[in-house]
Design an enzyme around this catalytic site. Structure first.
Site, PDB file in Angstrom:
ATOM      1  N   ASP A   1      35.192  37.608  48.999  1.00  0.00           N
ATOM      2  CA  ASP A   1      35.033  39.022  48.638  1.00  0.00           C
ATOM      3  C   ASP A   1      33.559  39.373  48.563  1.00  0.00           C
ATOM      4  O   ASP A   1      32.831  38.838  47.731  1.00  0.00           O
ATOM      5  CB  ASP A   1      35.709  39.257  47.282  1.00  0.00           C
ATOM      6  CG  ASP A   1      35.650  40.712  46.829  1.00  0.00           C
ATOM      7  OD1 ASP A   1      35.091  41.552  47.543  1.00  0.00           O
ATOM      8  OD2 ASP A   1      36.179  41.001  45.732  1.00  0.00           O
TER       9      ASP A   1
ATOM     10  N   SER B   1      39.508  46.486  50.191  1.00  0.00           N
ATOM     11  CA  SER B   1      39.211  46.831  48.804  1.00  0.00           C
ATOM     12  C   SER B   1      39.131  48.338  48.637  1.00  0.00           C
ATOM     13  O   SER B   1      38.272  48.993  49.245  1.00  0.00           O
ATOM     14  CB  SER B   1      37.887  46.207  48.372  1.00  0.00           C
ATOM     15  OG  SER B   1      37.498  46.724  47.107  1.00  0.00           O
TER      16      SER B   1
ATOM     17  N   HIS C   1      43.448  45.185  48.082  1.00  0.00           N
ATOM     18  CA  HIS C   1      42.643  44.591  47.012  1.00  0.00           C
ATOM     19  C   HIS C   1      42.248  45.674  46.008  1.00  0.00           C
ATOM     20  O   HIS C   1      41.627  46.682  46.376  1.00  0.00           O
ATOM     21  CB  HIS C   1      41.393  43.955  47.619  1.00  0.00           C
ATOM     22  CG  HIS C   1      40.632  43.077  46.692  1.00  0.00           C
ATOM     23  ND1 HIS C   1      41.003  41.772  46.418  1.00  0.00           N
ATOM     24  CD2 HIS C   1      39.502  43.294  45.972  1.00  0.00           C
ATOM     25  CE1 HIS C   1      40.139  41.229  45.579  1.00  0.00           C
ATOM     26  NE2 HIS C   1      39.221  42.141  45.289  1.00  0.00           N
TER      27      HIS C   1
ATOM     28  N   ASP D   1      40.164  46.340  42.666  1.00  0.00           N
ATOM     29  CA  ASP D   1      39.121  45.837  41.772  1.00  0.00           C
ATOM     30  C   ASP D   1      39.163  46.583  40.446  1.00  0.00           C
ATOM     31  O   ASP D   1      39.002  47.804  40.405  1.00  0.00           O
ATOM     32  CB  ASP D   1      37.740  46.034  42.407  1.00  0.00           C
ATOM     33  CG  ASP D   1      37.496  45.087  43.566  1.00  0.00           C
ATOM     34  OD1 ASP D   1      37.657  43.870  43.383  1.00  0.00           O
ATOM     35  OD2 ASP D   1      37.158  45.560  44.664  1.00  0.00           O
TER      36      ASP D   1
ATOM     37  N   MET E   1      37.963  41.931  36.962  1.00  0.00           N
ATOM     38  CA  MET E   1      36.583  41.619  36.592  1.00  0.00           C
ATOM     39  C   MET E   1      36.370  42.146  35.182  1.00  0.00           C
ATOM     40  O   MET E   1      35.601  43.086  34.942  1.00  0.00           O
ATOM     41  CB  MET E   1      35.614  42.237  37.602  1.00  0.00           C
ATOM     42  CG  MET E   1      35.625  41.534  38.934  1.00  0.00           C
ATOM     43  SD  MET E   1      34.585  42.328  40.187  1.00  0.00           S
ATOM     44  CE  MET E   1      35.783  43.465  40.890  1.00  0.00           C
TER      45      MET E   1
ATOM     46  N   MET F   1      33.401  34.620  45.396  1.00  0.00           N
ATOM     47  CA  MET F   1      32.608  35.846  45.471  1.00  0.00           C
ATOM     48  C   MET F   1      31.380  35.594  46.342  1.00  0.00           C
ATOM     49  O   MET F   1      30.609  34.672  46.082  1.00  0.00           O
ATOM     50  CB  MET F   1      32.172  36.296  44.076  1.00  0.00           C
ATOM     51  CG  MET F   1      33.300  36.797  43.183  1.00  0.00           C
ATOM     52  SD  MET F   1      34.177  38.230  43.853  1.00  0.00           S
ATOM     53  CE  MET F   1      32.848  39.426  44.014  1.00  0.00           C
TER      54      MET F   1
ATOM     55  N   MET G   1      37.300  46.819  36.836  1.00  0.00           N
ATOM     56  CA  MET G   1      36.043  46.445  36.173  1.00  0.00           C
ATOM     57  C   MET G   1      35.954  47.111  34.807  1.00  0.00           C
ATOM     58  O   MET G   1      36.369  48.262  34.648  1.00  0.00           O
ATOM     59  CB  MET G   1      34.850  46.884  37.023  1.00  0.00           C
ATOM     60  CG  MET G   1      34.901  46.415  38.448  1.00  0.00           C
ATOM     61  SD  MET G   1      33.480  47.059  39.378  1.00  0.00           S
ATOM     62  CE  MET G   1      33.919  46.558  41.036  1.00  0.00           C
TER      63      MET G   1
ATOM     64  N   HIS H   1      42.292  42.188  41.249  1.00  0.00           N
ATOM     65  CA  HIS H   1      41.137  41.353  40.901  1.00  0.00           C
ATOM     66  C   HIS H   1      40.558  41.872  39.584  1.00  0.00           C
ATOM     67  O   HIS H   1      39.932  42.936  39.546  1.00  0.00           O
ATOM     68  CB  HIS H   1      40.111  41.454  42.041  1.00  0.00           C
ATOM     69  CG  HIS H   1      38.856  40.684  41.804  1.00  0.00           C
ATOM     70  ND1 HIS H   1      37.732  40.859  42.592  1.00  0.00           N
ATOM     71  CD2 HIS H   1      38.510  39.737  40.894  1.00  0.00           C
ATOM     72  CE1 HIS H   1      36.774  40.070  42.177  1.00  0.00           C
ATOM     73  NE2 HIS H   1      37.224  39.387  41.142  1.00  0.00           N
TER      74      HIS H   1
END
Length: 220
Positions: free
Chosen positions: A175, A7, A32, A34, A67, A136, A36, A65
């Protein structure tokens, strides 16, 4: 096959290319990413311009990913930015089947994530339609958190649900809080895509850290 997906949330944002290439040199075949929004989770990370800029430096799978709330609004944009796989949270949309279909219509793989407080049973209606389930093992939003032990039971439940659905090829990702000390029991519980942030990008040698994981995977 077991895959390592470092990540970049834990990487040096001033040197993302360097850190991504170092992790890949150590055998990481996924990266990965992320994303957000500060609404679905209490943090803001990176957006489309950064995702697009790092794509040329990712030689394997760009594992995005999301979020974010109502992820359907941005699926096409992230696909155009180079995502190979997009994961959305079942808690973030009212229309999970529609979101999964949108991702597939863009020609890429679709994943569905569940938070620590969400039961595995909610996946039963969607599991046949997805390429990956993300469990998660921390509450999403921040890196460096400790692994929630109950995630092991949830991984076992996801694996059992996949077998019942005839999805032997399902990717099962975990994760949060993945380290060299707990990775074997995580894999034994059913995970085959391991997200590791701080354990790879800890300020020392991302290549050696990634290699420690991938060499262990090869022995299992």
């Amino acid at each position: 096959m077991i895959h390592l997906s470092p990540s970049i949330l834990a990487a040096d944002f001033a040197n993302l290319q360097r850190d991504i290439e170092a992790a890949q040199k150590g055998g990481a075949d996924y990266i990965h990413v992320d994303v957000m929004d500060g609404a679905f989770v209490p943090n803001i990370s990176i957006g489309l311009p950064v995702v697009k800029s790092i794509r040329p430096h990712i030689k394997g799978i760009m594992d995005v990913h999301l979020m974010i709330e109502n992820p359907e609004r941005y699926l096409e944009d992230f696909a155009k930015a180079g995502a190979d796989l997009i994961t959305v949270h079942i808690e973030a949309t009212h229309h999970i089947h529609r979101a999964v279909q949108q991702i597939h219509d863009l020609g890429i793989k679709a994943g569905v994530a569940i938070n620590p407080g969400t039961p595995v049973s909610v996946l039963e209606p969607i599991i046949r339609d997805v390429d990956m389930i993300l469990v998660m093992s921390v509450n999403p939003g921040f890196g460096g958190q400790k692994f929630i032990p109950y995630a092991l039971e949830k991984l076992k439940q996801v694996k059992a649900l996949a077998e019942k659905a005839g999805k032997s090829d399902l990717l099962i990702q975990v994760d949060g809080g993945v380290t060299m000390s707990n990775v074997e029991e995580i894999i034994a519980a059913g995970a085959n895509v391991l997200v590791a942030g701080s354990s790879v990008f800890d300020g020392k040698d991302a290549t050696s850290n990634a290699a420690a994981f991938t060499e262990l995977f090869a022995r299992l």
